[in-house]
Design a protein around this motif. Sequence first.
Motif, PDB file in Angstrom:
ATOM      1  N   ALA A 341      52.994  57.545  43.090  1.00  0.00           N
ATOM      2  CA  ALA A 341      52.297  58.764  43.487  1.00  0.00           C
ATOM      3  C   ALA A 341      51.470  59.301  42.332  1.00  0.00           C
ATOM      4  CB  ALA A 341      53.312  59.811  43.950  1.00  0.00           C
ATOM      5  N   LEU A 342      52.011  59.235  41.111  1.00  0.00           N
ATOM      6  CA  LEU A 342      51.221  59.682  39.967  1.00  0.00           C
ATOM      7  C   LEU A 342      50.021  58.772  39.766  1.00  0.00           C
ATOM      8  CD1 LEU A 342      53.931  60.624  37.361  1.00  0.00           C
ATOM      9  CD2 LEU A 342      52.276  62.148  38.402  1.00  0.00           C
ATOM     10  N   GLY A 343      50.251  57.480  39.947  1.00  0.00           N
ATOM     11  CA  GLY A 343      49.184  56.523  39.691  1.00  0.00           C
ATOM     12  C   GLY A 343      48.012  56.663  40.640  1.00  0.00           C
ATOM     13  N   VAL A 344      48.269  57.096  41.869  1.00  0.00           N
ATOM     14  CA  VAL A 344      47.169  57.194  42.828  1.00  0.00           C
ATOM     15  C   VAL A 344      46.572  58.592  42.851  1.00  0.00           C
ATOM     16  CG1 VAL A 344      48.085  55.380  44.292  1.00  0.00           C
ATOM     17  CG2 VAL A 344      48.700  57.749  44.761  1.00  0.00           C
ATOM     18  N   SER A 345      47.095  59.472  42.006  1.00  0.00           N
ATOM     19  CA  SER A 345      46.662  60.861  42.103  1.00  0.00           C
ATOM     20  C   SER A 345      45.361  61.099  41.353  1.00  0.00           C
ATOM     21  CB  SER A 345      47.741  61.769  41.531  1.00  0.00           C
ATOM     22  OG  SER A 345      47.299  63.101  41.549  1.00  0.00           O
ATOM     23  N   GLY A 346      44.624  62.103  41.825  1.00  0.00           N
ATOM     24  CA  GLY A 346      43.481  62.610  41.093  1.00  0.00           C
ATOM     25  C   GLY A 346      43.859  63.928  40.451  1.00  0.00           C
ATOM     26  N   TYR A 347      42.860  64.630  39.946  1.00  0.00           N
ATOM     27  CA  TYR A 347      43.166  65.863  39.229  1.00  0.00           C
ATOM     28  C   TYR A 347      42.532  67.049  39.941  1.00  0.00           C
ATOM     29  CZ  TYR A 347      43.915  69.007  35.317  1.00  0.00           C
ATOM     30  OH  TYR A 347      44.330  70.040  34.533  1.00  0.00           O
ATOM     31  N   GLY A 348      43.345  68.086  40.160  1.00  0.00           N
ATOM     32  CA  GLY A 348      42.805  69.336  40.668  1.00  0.00           C
ATOM     33  C   GLY A 348      42.779  69.415  42.174  1.00  0.00           C
ATOM     34  N   GLY A 349      43.286  70.517  42.689  1.00  0.00           N
ATOM     35  CA  GLY A 349      43.221  70.785  44.116  1.00  0.00           C
ATOM     36  C   GLY A 349      43.878  69.695  44.938  1.00  0.00           C
ATOM     37  N   GLU A 350      43.278  69.391  46.085  1.00  0.00           N
ATOM     38  CA  GLU A 350      43.884  68.400  46.965  1.00  0.00           C
ATOM     39  C   GLU A 350      43.781  66.998  46.397  1.00  0.00           C
ATOM     40  OE1 GLU A 350      44.002  68.545  51.171  1.00  0.00           O
ATOM     41  OE2 GLU A 350      42.728  70.330  51.181  1.00  0.00           O
ATOM     42  N   GLU A 351      42.839  66.808  45.465  1.00  0.00           N
ATOM     43  CA  GLU A 351      42.773  65.519  44.779  1.00  0.00           C
ATOM     44  C   GLU A 351      44.100  65.225  44.086  1.00  0.00           C
ATOM     45  OE1 GLU A 351      39.993  63.227  44.122  1.00  0.00           O
ATOM     46  OE2 GLU A 351      39.623  64.160  46.066  1.00  0.00           O
ATOM     47  N   GLY A 352      44.761  66.284  43.612  1.00  0.00           N
ATOM     48  CA  GLY A 352      46.015  66.125  42.888  1.00  0.00           C
ATOM     49  C   GLY A 352      47.221  66.070  43.792  1.00  0.00           C
ATOM     50  N   LEU A 353      47.018  65.657  45.024  1.00  0.00           N
ATOM     51  CA  LEU A 353      48.145  65.605  45.966  1.00  0.00           C
ATOM     52  C   LEU A 353      49.241  64.667  45.463  1.00  0.00           C
ATOM     53  CD1 LEU A 353      49.272  66.351  48.761  1.00  0.00           C
ATOM     54  CD2 LEU A 353      48.156  64.316  49.642  1.00  0.00           C
ATOM     55  N   GLY A 354      48.826  63.530  44.894  1.00  0.00           N
ATOM     56  CA  GLY A 354      49.815  62.571  44.421  1.00  0.00           C
ATOM     57  C   GLY A 354      50.698  63.161  43.340  1.00  0.00           C
ATOM     58  N   PHE A 355      50.086  63.916  42.441  1.00  0.00           N
ATOM     59  CA  PHE A 355      50.852  64.562  41.378  1.00  0.00           C
ATOM     60  C   PHE A 355      51.892  65.499  41.975  1.00  0.00           C
ATOM     61  CE2 PHE A 355      51.615  67.998  38.427  1.00  0.00           C
ATOM     62  CZ  PHE A 355      51.723  67.368  37.210  1.00  0.00           C
ATOM     63  N   VAL A 502      53.713  73.737  42.181  1.00  0.00           N
ATOM     64  CA  VAL A 502      53.551  72.736  41.134  1.00  0.00           C
ATOM     65  C   VAL A 502      52.365  71.859  41.492  1.00  0.00           C
ATOM     66  CG1 VAL A 502      54.649  70.858  39.904  1.00  0.00           C
ATOM     67  CG2 VAL A 502      56.018  72.750  40.731  1.00  0.00           C
ATOM     68  N   THR A 503      51.274  72.031  40.773  1.00  0.00           N
ATOM     69  CA  THR A 503      50.101  71.211  41.049  1.00  0.00           C
ATOM     70  C   THR A 503      49.550  70.692  39.732  1.00  0.00           C
ATOM     71  OG1 THR A 503      48.782  73.193  40.991  1.00  0.00           O
ATOM     72  CG2 THR A 503      49.417  72.385  43.164  1.00  0.00           C
ATOM     73  N   SER A 504      48.619  69.747  39.840  1.00  0.00           N
ATOM     74  CA  SER A 504      48.150  69.089  38.629  1.00  0.00           C
ATOM     75  C   SER A 504      47.418  70.052  37.710  1.00  0.00           C
ATOM     76  CB  SER A 504      47.254  67.914  39.002  1.00  0.00           C
ATOM     77  OG  SER A 504      46.239  68.353  39.871  1.00  0.00           O
ATOM     78  N   ASP A 505      46.681  71.007  38.276  1.00  0.00           N
ATOM     79  CA  ASP A 505      45.934  71.913  37.402  1.00  0.00           C
ATOM     80  C   ASP A 505      46.465  73.340  37.458  1.00  0.00           C
ATOM     81  OD1 ASP A 505      45.247  72.338  39.955  1.00  0.00           O
ATOM     82  OD2 ASP A 505      43.078  72.303  39.667  1.00  0.00           O
ATOM     83  N   GLY A 506      47.573  73.554  38.129  1.00  0.00           N
ATOM     84  CA  GLY A 506      48.167  74.882  38.166  1.00  0.00           C
ATOM     85  C   GLY A 506      47.613  75.772  39.261  1.00  0.00           C
ATOM     86  N   ILE A 507      46.593  75.303  39.997  1.00  0.00           N
ATOM     87  CA  ILE A 507      46.008  76.129  41.055  1.00  0.00           C
ATOM     88  C   ILE A 507      46.622  75.715  42.396  1.00  0.00           C
ATOM     89  CG2 ILE A 507      43.879  76.778  42.231  1.00  0.00           C
ATOM     90  CD1 ILE A 507      42.453  75.974  39.577  1.00  0.00           C
ATOM     91  N   PRO A 508      47.239  76.628  43.118  1.00  0.00           N
ATOM     92  CA  PRO A 508      47.887  76.260  44.388  1.00  0.00           C
ATOM     93  C   PRO A 508      46.871  75.792  45.412  1.00  0.00           C
ATOM     94  CG  PRO A 508      48.563  78.429  43.645  1.00  0.00           C
ATOM     95  CD  PRO A 508      47.420  78.033  42.784  1.00  0.00           C
ATOM     96  N   PHE A 509      47.306  74.907  46.289  1.00  0.00           N
ATOM     97  CA  PHE A 509      46.441  74.505  47.401  1.00  0.00           C
ATOM     98  C   PHE A 509      47.299  74.327  48.649  1.00  0.00           C
ATOM     99  CE2 PHE A 509      47.867  70.562  45.498  1.00  0.00           C
ATOM    100  CZ  PHE A 509      48.102  69.726  46.571  1.00  0.00           C
ATOM    101  N   ASP A 510      46.659  74.209  49.781  1.00  0.00           N
ATOM    102  CA  ASP A 510      47.395  74.061  51.042  1.00  0.00           C
ATOM    103  C   ASP A 510      47.442  72.597  51.428  1.00  0.00           C
ATOM    104  OD1 ASP A 510      47.871  76.771  51.460  1.00  0.00           O
ATOM    105  OD2 ASP A 510      45.768  77.031  52.049  1.00  0.00           O
ATOM    106  N   ILE A 511      48.595  72.162  51.931  1.00  0.00           N
ATOM    107  CA  ILE A 511      48.663  70.792  52.412  1.00  0.00           C
ATOM    108  C   ILE A 511      48.613  70.804  53.930  1.00  0.00           C
ATOM    109  CG2 ILE A 511      49.809  69.568  50.547  1.00  0.00           C
ATOM    110  CD1 ILE A 511      52.445  70.274  51.914  1.00  0.00           C
ATOM    111  N   HIS A 512      48.108  69.728  54.453  1.00  0.00           N
ATOM    112  CA  HIS A 512      48.043  69.585  55.898  1.00  0.00           C
ATOM    113  C   HIS A 512      49.042  68.536  56.309  1.00  0.00           C
ATOM    114  CE1 HIS A 512      44.416  71.808  55.243  1.00  0.00           C
ATOM    115  NE2 HIS A 512      44.022  70.868  54.392  1.00  0.00           N
ATOM    116  N   PHE A 513      49.679  68.793  57.411  1.00  0.00           N
ATOM    117  CA  PHE A 513      50.680  67.861  57.865  1.00  0.00           C
ATOM    118  C   PHE A 513      50.003  66.742  58.643  1.00  0.00           C
ATOM    119  CE2 PHE A 513      54.422  66.483  60.191  1.00  0.00           C
ATOM    120  CZ  PHE A 513      55.292  66.404  59.129  1.00  0.00           C
ATOM    121  N   HIS A 514      50.323  65.498  58.280  1.00  0.00           N
ATOM    122  CA  HIS A 514      49.654  64.359  58.914  1.00  0.00           C
ATOM    123  C   HIS A 514      50.629  63.655  59.843  1.00  0.00           C
ATOM    124  CE1 HIS A 514      46.191  64.460  56.108  1.00  0.00           C
ATOM    125  NE2 HIS A 514      47.101  64.988  55.310  1.00  0.00           N
TER     126      HIS A 514
END
Lengths: 641, 105
Positions: A341-355, A502-514
Motif C-alpha cells: 500500500a505504501l509502495g503504490v501510494s502517491g502524496y497528498g489528498g486522495e493520491e495518498g490513499l495508499g499511505f 492520518v494522511t500523507s500530508d496531514g490534510i484530511p480527505f473523504d474516502i468513497h466506498f467502492h
Amino acid sequence: MHTELFSNTIWILVVLFFAFVIVGLFGNRLKPMLSGAISTAAILFAAVISYTTAYFYFFEQGMIDGKYAMLIPFEHEWLRFADTLIINMGIMIDPISVMMLVVVTTVSSMVHIYSFGYMKGEKGFERYYAFLSLFSFSMLGLVMSTNLFQMYIFWELVGVSSYLLIGFYYQKPSAVAASKKAFIVTRFADLGFLIGILLLSYYTRTFDFATLLGPDSTAISSMTGLSFMGISTITWVMVLIFMGGAGKSAMFPLHIWLPDAMEGPTPVSALIHAATMVVAGVFLVARLFGIYIGAPDALAVIAFIGAFTSLFAAIIAVTQNDIKRVLAFSTISQIGYMMLALGVSGYGGEEGLGFMASMFHLFTHAMFKALLFLGAGAVIHAVHSNYMSEMGSLRKYLPITHITFLIAALAISGIPPFAGFFSKDEILVAAWANNQLYFWTEWFVAGLTAFYMFRLYFSVFCGENRNYEKKPHEAPVSMLIALVYLAIASAVVGFIPFSQLVTSDGIPFDIHFHWNIALPSIGIALVGIGIAAWMYLKPGTAADKMAASMPGLYKLSLNKFYIDEVWLWITHKIIFKGISTPIAWFDKHVVDGSMNGIAWVTQRVSEKSKGLQSGQLQQYGYAMVLGAVAFVLLLLYWGAR
Amino acid sequence: MIEGIGVFDVLVVSTAMFFIGIYGFLVRKNLITILMSVELVLNAVVINFVIFNKYLYPEMLQGYMFGLFAIGIAAAEAAVAIAIILNVFRRMKGIDVEHVDTMKY
C-alpha cells in the motif's frame, strides 16, 4: 503554544525506562507479582497519556490551518560533534507517531496484563517484565524520534529487546538459536539502513525529520542528477533505508527470522512479532514518505517486495502445522499488504490513499493479530502443545477464547463489519488505482488468508470430539481481560474515520466506498472460508487428497520454499568459505604473524644483548669514559670545520 | 697568583689528577680505592673552579663558593659511600667490586 500541550509525552519514556531499571536491577529481590505490577503500572500510565495525547492531538489541538501539524514538544541537543553535525534527542508528535503511541501502548498493556496469567510461576518472571518494559520504552522512543539518528538508536534497542525476549527460555537450544538468528538477520539489514542514513545525511546535511520532510526540504533536490551505477542516488539511498525496514518487518528474503522468533513466549510474539516491532519497517517508510515520494523507483521496489511477500508468506501459511507458525507467516503476509500500500501510494489528498490505507491496516492488524496470538497463547496454555494435530473441538472447553478468536479470524479475513475488512478494502482500492496485477495478487491473497485462518480455526476449535488426557481449562481472568478488550477493539476500530486523521500530508480527505472492490474481496474471503470448512470441518481425507494432487507445491510450501536452506548455503558456502576463511587466514598469518614476529625479534635481541648488563661496575665505567671521549672528539671535529 | 706558578701549571696538575682518578676508578678492584679515585676526580674539578675564577674574574667569588660547595657535597657523598661499602662488606664478605654484581640483568 501547541507544542507545550504535548510536553507531558516525555513522561511516557521516563516512566517506562525507570520501570525497566527498577525491575531489572531489583526484580530478583522483589516478589515476582510486585515487579510485574510495577511494569504494568508503568505501561498503563503510558497508555493513559497516549490516549489523552491522541484525543487532544486529533480532536482539539493538532489541527493547524486545516492540517495536522508536526509538533516537537521537547528537544534537547545531545551530541555536538561540529557546528554542522549535531545530534538531538527529542519527541515528535504527528499523526503517525500518535497513532503508533496508541497501538503500542494498547497492545503492550494488554500483553502485560495477559502475561500475569500466562507466565504465572515461570522462572524469570521479573526478568520477563523488565524486558517488556525495555521493549515498550524503546518502541515508543522509536515512534516519537525527532531525527534519523535517534530513530536508529531506538531501532537497535528494539532489536535487542526482541533478542532478549525470543531467547527468554535461554536453556532451550532452539530458543537461543532463534534469538541469535533474529538478531543477526536484522543486524545485517540494519547495515543497509545505516549506510542509507549516512548517505542521506551526507547530502542533506541534517538528521532532523522536521528539516528533511518540511516544506523547504532539500532532501530530494540535493541529490538530483547524481547517480551511481546507472541508478539515481536517491533511489539507492531510499532502497538502502528500506532494506533496514525490510529486515525488521520480515520482508522477503529477510523474513526467515520471524517464524523462528516464535520460540519466545507467546505474549511476546503477540507484542513484538505481530503488532509493534515488525511494523517498525512500515513505520520507517511512512515516516520518510515525503522523501520516498521523490524516489518512485524505490517505491516500486517496495510495492513489488510487499506484494510478493504477501503472496509468498500466505502460500506457506496454508501448510504449516504449528499454530504459531501459521500466525507468523500470516503476519509476514499482512505486513506485505502494508508495504504494497505504501509502495503504490502517491502524496497528498486522495493520491495518498495508499499511505492512509497502510497506516489503517497497521492499526487494525495490530489489534486483531495481537488478539490471534493471545488467543493462540490461551489455546497452548490449555493444551500444552503448539501443533494443530493435537487440538480440536476446543470450542466447548474454551468458550470465551473461542469467541474472541473467531472475531479476530473474521477480522483478518476481511469480513464486514470487523476491522480488517475496512483497511484491506482501502489497500485493494489503492492497488487497483496503481496496477491491476497488484490488485489481483492481493485479492487472491485475501482468499488464501481467509482459507488458512479458518483452517486454523476449524482444526483447533471444531472437528470431532477429542479425548484429552487432561481436560483443557479456560484461561484465567487476567488473560481473558486482554482477549476481550482486543476483541472489542478488533470489532470496532474499522469504523474509525482514518482518512480524516492520518494522511500523507496531514490534510484530511473523504474516502468513497467502492462496492466493485469490496464485493469481490468479500466474495473470495467467503470462498476461502468455505473451502476451509469443506476440508477441515468434517474429519475426512479432502485435505490429504488436495495435498497429494499437487505434491511439488505442497512440499515446497511445507518447507517454506527452502529459503532457510538457501540462506544457509549462502552463508556456509559463500560467506564462510569464500570470505571468512581467507580473512581468518589473513588475520592469523599476516596480522597476528607480524605482531608475533616483532615480539620474537625483540625477545631474541634482548636475549643476546642482556650480557651487556653484566653488573660489573667498571665495565660501565669504561663505556662511559669511552663515550665521553668519543663525544669530545666528535665535538672537536665538528668545531674544527 | 703565587709567583712563578701560572694557570697552565695548575691546569696540568688538575688534569693529571683527573685522569689518575679515572684510571684508578677503572682498574682498582677495591671499593675503598675506587672511592678515593672518585675523590681525586672531584678535587681536580674543584681546582679548576678555583683557578679559573682567579684567572678570569678576579673580582668575583662564585668559583670559590662553588668549590666549597663541591667539597661539602663530596664529604657527604663519602659518608654515604662508606656506609654502602660497609653494607656491601657485610653482605658479600668482601669489598671486591667484581663480586658486587647481583643486580645484573
